[in-house]
Design an enzyme around this catalytic site. Structure first.
Site, PDB file in Angstrom:
ATOM      1  N   ASN A  38      36.363  36.507  43.912  1.00 50.42           N
ATOM      2  CA  ASN A  38      36.617  37.663  43.052  1.00 50.42           C
ATOM      3  C   ASN A  38      37.320  38.734  43.873  1.00 50.42           C
ATOM      4  OD1 ASN A  38      36.260  39.443  40.728  1.00 50.42           O
ATOM      5  ND2 ASN A  38      34.672  40.492  41.921  1.00 50.42           N
ATOM      6  N   HIS A  55      37.604  42.813  44.170  1.00 52.06           N
ATOM      7  CA  HIS A  55      36.929  44.040  43.745  1.00 52.06           C
ATOM      8  C   HIS A  55      37.640  45.246  44.373  1.00 52.06           C
ATOM      9  CE1 HIS A  55      33.708  46.595  42.321  1.00 52.06           C
ATOM     10  NE2 HIS A  55      33.723  47.191  43.498  1.00 52.06           N
ATOM     11  N   ASP A  92      28.943  41.727  42.769  1.00 52.23           N
ATOM     12  CA  ASP A  92      29.728  42.237  43.902  1.00 52.23           C
ATOM     13  C   ASP A  92      28.985  42.149  45.239  1.00 52.23           C
ATOM     14  OD1 ASP A  92      31.765  42.826  42.097  1.00 52.23           O
ATOM     15  OD2 ASP A  92      31.019  44.839  41.727  1.00 52.23           O
ATOM     16  N   GLU A 141      45.415  44.897  46.680  1.00 53.52           N
ATOM     17  CA  GLU A 141      44.797  43.754  46.001  1.00 53.52           C
ATOM     18  C   GLU A 141      45.805  42.624  45.884  1.00 53.52           C
ATOM     19  OE1 GLU A 141      42.653  44.565  42.337  1.00 53.52           O
ATOM     20  OE2 GLU A 141      42.387  46.653  42.910  1.00 53.52           O
ATOM     21  N   MET A 188      36.095  40.359  33.437  1.00 54.13           N
ATOM     22  CA  MET A 188      35.075  41.384  33.247  1.00 54.13           C
ATOM     23  C   MET A 188      33.759  40.848  32.653  1.00 54.13           C
ATOM     24  SD  MET A 188      36.546  43.956  34.530  1.00 54.13           S
ATOM     25  CE  MET A 188      35.574  45.370  34.028  1.00 54.13           C
ATOM     26  N   ARG A 189      33.430  39.608  32.972  1.00 54.60           N
ATOM     27  CA  ARG A 189      32.117  39.080  32.547  1.00 54.60           C
ATOM     28  C   ARG A 189      31.333  38.682  33.787  1.00 54.60           C
ATOM     29  NH1 ARG A 189      30.736  40.464  27.823  1.00 54.60           N
ATOM     30  NH2 ARG A 189      29.314  38.712  27.545  1.00 54.60           N
ATOM     31  N   VAL A 190      30.039  38.963  33.750  1.00 54.09           N
ATOM     32  CA  VAL A 190      29.175  38.520  34.842  1.00 54.09           C
ATOM     33  C   VAL A 190      28.862  37.039  34.622  1.00 54.09           C
ATOM     34  CG1 VAL A 190      26.859  38.752  35.821  1.00 54.09           C
ATOM     35  CG2 VAL A 190      28.161  40.796  35.183  1.00 54.09           C
TER      36      VAL A 190
HETATM   37  C1  GRF Z   1      41.649  45.133  39.488  1.00 54.79           C
HETATM   38  O1  GRF Z   1      41.559  46.440  39.991  1.00 54.79           O
HETATM   39  C2  GRF Z   1      40.542  44.281  40.027  1.00 54.79           C
HETATM   40  O2  GRF Z   1      40.172  44.596  41.319  1.00 54.79           O
HETATM   41  C3  GRF Z   1      39.415  44.610  39.089  1.00 54.79           C
HETATM   42  O3  GRF Z   1      40.019  44.705  37.836  1.00 54.79           O
HETATM   43  C4  GRF Z   1      41.392  45.091  37.979  1.00 54.79           C
HETATM   44  C5  GRF Z   1      42.214  44.050  37.289  1.00 54.79           C
HETATM   45  O4  GRF Z   1      43.562  44.378  37.254  1.00 54.79           O
HETATM   46  N1  GRF Z   1      38.369  43.616  39.196  1.00 54.79           N
HETATM   47  P1  GRF Z   1      44.639  43.294  36.769  1.00 54.79           P
HETATM   48  O5  GRF Z   1      44.156  42.741  35.434  1.00 54.79           O
HETATM   49  O6  GRF Z   1      44.725  42.234  37.818  1.00 54.79           O
HETATM   50  O7  GRF Z   1      45.902  44.073  36.617  1.00 54.79           O
END
Ligand code: GRF
Length: 209
Positions: free
Chosen positions: A107, A109, A145, A180, A90-92
Site C-alpha cells: 500500500n 500511504h 497502516d 508517491e 479506500m477499503r480496509v
Molecule cells: C494517495 O495520496 C495515496 O497515498 C492515498 O490515496 C491517494 C490516492 O491518489 N492512499 P490517486 O488515486 O493515486 O491519485
C-alpha cells in the site's frame, strides 16, 4: 509476477505504475488487472487507456465485508494474480483477504508512518506543523497502516505564512504525491523481482539477482 492494482479514485498512482511498466521499469512485474470498488472513477479510464482489464467490484453490492472480499478474490483468481498493489484503495482488508497473499500486498500511504495513519494524513501533518512530511510504501497487515515499511520518501514542508489549513494541506498533498509516484513503482519492482525480504517489522532490500 502478475499484479493487480486496486483503486478507488483518481488513480494518479496507478498512472505512475502504468507509465513505469511502459518504460520497462516494473519487470518482471506485469499489471494484469485493475479493480475498483467504486464505479465510474478516473482510475478505470486510465486502466482502459493503457489496455488493461478494468473491473468494478462494488462493495455496495455485497451484503457484508467478507462477501465483498470473496468477490474480489474471485476476480483476482480469474486473472491469476500473484500480488496486489493498493493505490488509493479506500477499503480496509480483513485477514480473510490478506491471508491469501502473504507478503504480497503493498500500500502507498501519504505520510511518514508511523506518523499520521488513517485518513487525511497530509492535513494531519500540516496541522501538526511538521517540518518534514512524506510518504510510505508498506506491506499490508490487518492493522491499518501498520505493516512493515518497504520504502519512504520525505519532502520539506515550506514555511507558509498566511495559508489557510485547506491551502496548506493541498500544497503538501501535491508535493507528497510527486514522491508517491516515484516510490510506489520502485517498491513494486522490488517486490516483483523477489528483492524484498521481510523479517518481522524490518524489510531488507536484497541486491539484484
Ligand atoms: C494517495 O495520496 C495515496 O497515498 C492515498 O490515496 C491517494 C490516492 O491518489 N492512499 P490517486 O488515486 O493515486 O491519485
Amino acid at each position: 509476477m502478475r499484479l493487480a492494482v486496486l483503486v478507488s479514485g483518481s488513480g494518479t498512482n496507478l498512472q505512475a505504475l502504468l507509465d513505469a511498466e511502459h518504460r520497462g521499469e516494473l519487470a518482471p512485474g506485469e499489471i494484469v488487472l485493475v479493480a475498483s470498488n467504486r464505479p465510474s472513477v478516473q482510475a478505470l479510464e486510465r486502466a482502459q487507456g493503457a489496455g488493461k482489464p478494468a473491473i468494478v467490484v462494488d462493495h455496495k453490492r455485497f451484503p457484508s465485508r467478507e462477501a465483498f472480499e470473496e468477490g474480489l478474490l474471485e476476480t483476482l483468481s480469474e486473472h491469476r494474480v500473484d500480488a496486489v498493489v493498493l493505490a488509493g484503495f479506500m477499503r480496509v482488508l480483513t485477514p480473510l483477504f490478506l491471508g491469501r497473499f502473504p507478503d504480497r500486498i503493498v500500500n502507498i500511504h501519504p505520510s511518514l508512518l508511523p506518523a499520521f495513519p488513517g485518513v487525511d494524513a497530509q492535513r494531519q501533518a500540516w496541522e501538526h506543523g511538521v517540518k518534514v512530511a512524506g510518504c510510505t510504501v508498506h506491506f499490508v497487515s490487518p492493522e491499518l497502516d501498520e505493516g512493515a515499511i518497504i520504502l519512504q520518501a520525505s519532502v520539506p514542508v515550506p514555511d507558509a505564512v498566511g495559508l489557510s489549513s485547506e491551502e496548506g494541506a493541498a500544497r503538501l498533498r501535491a508535493r507528497i504525491l510527486e514522491k508517491e509516484h516515484e516510490i510506489l513503482p520502485a517498491a513494486v519492482q522490488l517486490l516483483a523481482a523477489g528483492r524484498l525480504l521481510r523479517q518481522g517489522r524490518r524489510v531488507r532490500i536484497l541486491p539484484p539477482k
